[in-house]
Design a protein around this motif. Sequence first.
Motif, PDB file in Angstrom:
ATOM      1  N   UNK A   1       2.070  -2.277   8.334  1.00  0.00           N
ATOM      2  CA  UNK A   1       1.772  -2.738   6.980  1.00  0.00           C
ATOM      3  C   UNK A   1       2.904  -3.652   6.543  1.00  0.00           C
ATOM      4  N   UNK A   2       2.571  -4.754   5.866  1.00  0.00           N
ATOM      5  CA  UNK A   2       3.602  -5.670   5.401  1.00  0.00           C
ATOM      6  C   UNK A   2       4.422  -6.175   6.570  1.00  0.00           C
ATOM      7  N   UNK A   3       5.749  -6.093   6.464  1.00  0.00           N
ATOM      8  CA  UNK A   3       6.610  -6.494   7.577  1.00  0.00           C
ATOM      9  C   UNK A   3       7.476  -5.311   7.983  1.00  0.00           C
TER      10      UNK A   3
ATOM     11  N   UNK B   1       6.629  -3.879   1.741  1.00  0.00           N
ATOM     12  CA  UNK B   1       5.501  -4.611   1.156  1.00  0.00           C
ATOM     13  C   UNK B   1       5.935  -6.041   0.825  1.00  0.00           C
ATOM     14  N   UNK B   2       5.122  -6.974   1.229  1.00  0.00           N
ATOM     15  CA  UNK B   2       5.432  -8.379   0.972  1.00  0.00           C
ATOM     16  C   UNK B   2       5.173  -8.720  -0.492  1.00  0.00           C
TER      17      UNK B   2
ATOM     18  N   UNK C   1       9.726 -12.292  -1.549  1.00  0.00           N
ATOM     19  CA  UNK C   1      10.502 -11.461  -0.640  1.00  0.00           C
ATOM     20  C   UNK C   1       9.750 -10.184  -0.328  1.00  0.00           C
ATOM     21  N   UNK C   2      10.454  -9.034  -0.420  1.00  0.00           N
ATOM     22  CA  UNK C   2       9.857  -7.770  -0.004  1.00  0.00           C
ATOM     23  C   UNK C   2      10.265  -6.633  -0.944  1.00  0.00           C
ATOM     24  N   UNK C   3       9.421  -5.609  -0.975  1.00  0.00           N
ATOM     25  CA  UNK C   3       9.722  -4.366  -1.686  1.00  0.00           C
ATOM     26  C   UNK C   3       9.604  -3.232  -0.683  1.00  0.00           C
ATOM     27  N   UNK C   4      10.667  -2.437  -0.562  1.00  0.00           N
ATOM     28  CA  UNK C   4      10.641  -1.277   0.325  1.00  0.00           C
ATOM     29  C   UNK C   4      10.086  -0.082  -0.443  1.00  0.00           C
ATOM     30  N   UNK C   5       9.131   0.612   0.173  1.00  0.00           N
ATOM     31  CA  UNK C   5       8.548   1.811  -0.441  1.00  0.00           C
ATOM     32  C   UNK C   5       8.705   2.993   0.508  1.00  0.00           C
TER      33      UNK C   5
END
Length: 309
Positions: free
Chosen positions: A128-130, A238-239, A244-248
């Motif tokens: 999922x995402x990167x 999550x992109x 940029x990105x959000x880490x979950x």
Amino acid sequence: MSEPQPPTATVQGRAIAMLWHILARYRPAMLWRLARIAGPLVHRFSRREREVTETNLAEVYPDQGATERRRLARQSLTHSTATMLELGFAWMGEPQRVEGSILEIHGRELLDEARAEGRGVIVLAPHFGNWEVLNFWLSSHFPFTAMYEPPKIAELDPVIRQGRERMGASLVPTNPRGVAALLKALKRSEAVGILPDQEPDWGSGVFAPFYHRLAYTATLLPKLVARTDARVVTGVARRLPGRGFAIHFLAADERVYSTDETQSATGVNACVEDAIALDPAQYQWEYKRYRKVIEEQQGVPNHKTYRLY
């Protein structure tokens, strides 16, 4: 010894590595713009990816209209294209730039609390995402171990290995020696990463529901939990398109702690579903998640395949 690579594979590997080096200079905003151009072309001309994506979406979202699913398929392949373009950035970009592209962190307390209690952490990291950005962050902030299987194109092995290990991650093989290394890391109250949404070899999994249809799911997790008392969390990067990105980090479904392998695998698949719910377009739907169900129905599974455990 590994088999010699055909000349075409060697040339292909060098070309891909060179492209990653070039793309490592670009920021996520530019890479996303490139993905928005290339993604629709992938949807149109990559028949295999388009058909598998649309088939999977029809399975998991049967109540959606065909038009909505086609739109989601186009979005998904654009995100998958973005992931491929971002690999050079995640593996070779300047570390401060990669760290700076991570704009949000959600749920870090789940990892910190587990380590404070002297417990290891098993991070379920679906496609999922990167997920390479997730690997970068985890290995930058925690002692981190993950399994690694060399790519089919041998020329890319040192590039990928160096990229994943550069922030301190420890890569271990996908065999009993690697499992032993994961157990040791967890007993040291460290973090380990597991890909929960790849079909394992026959004999290394069970059938468990994934979006209400059975999917062959690995049984490594309950073995690790039973022997280490580790906490399980789901982790994704999550992109944030163009930014940029959000880490979950998400608390795992409680069924993952069950000693019953089918129950635990059901919990693992529920964790993947929870991650996908963050943004269904960012999941890699072009993977044939239900392939072994079809093999079983056709009576062709190879149960002599090497068992990992």
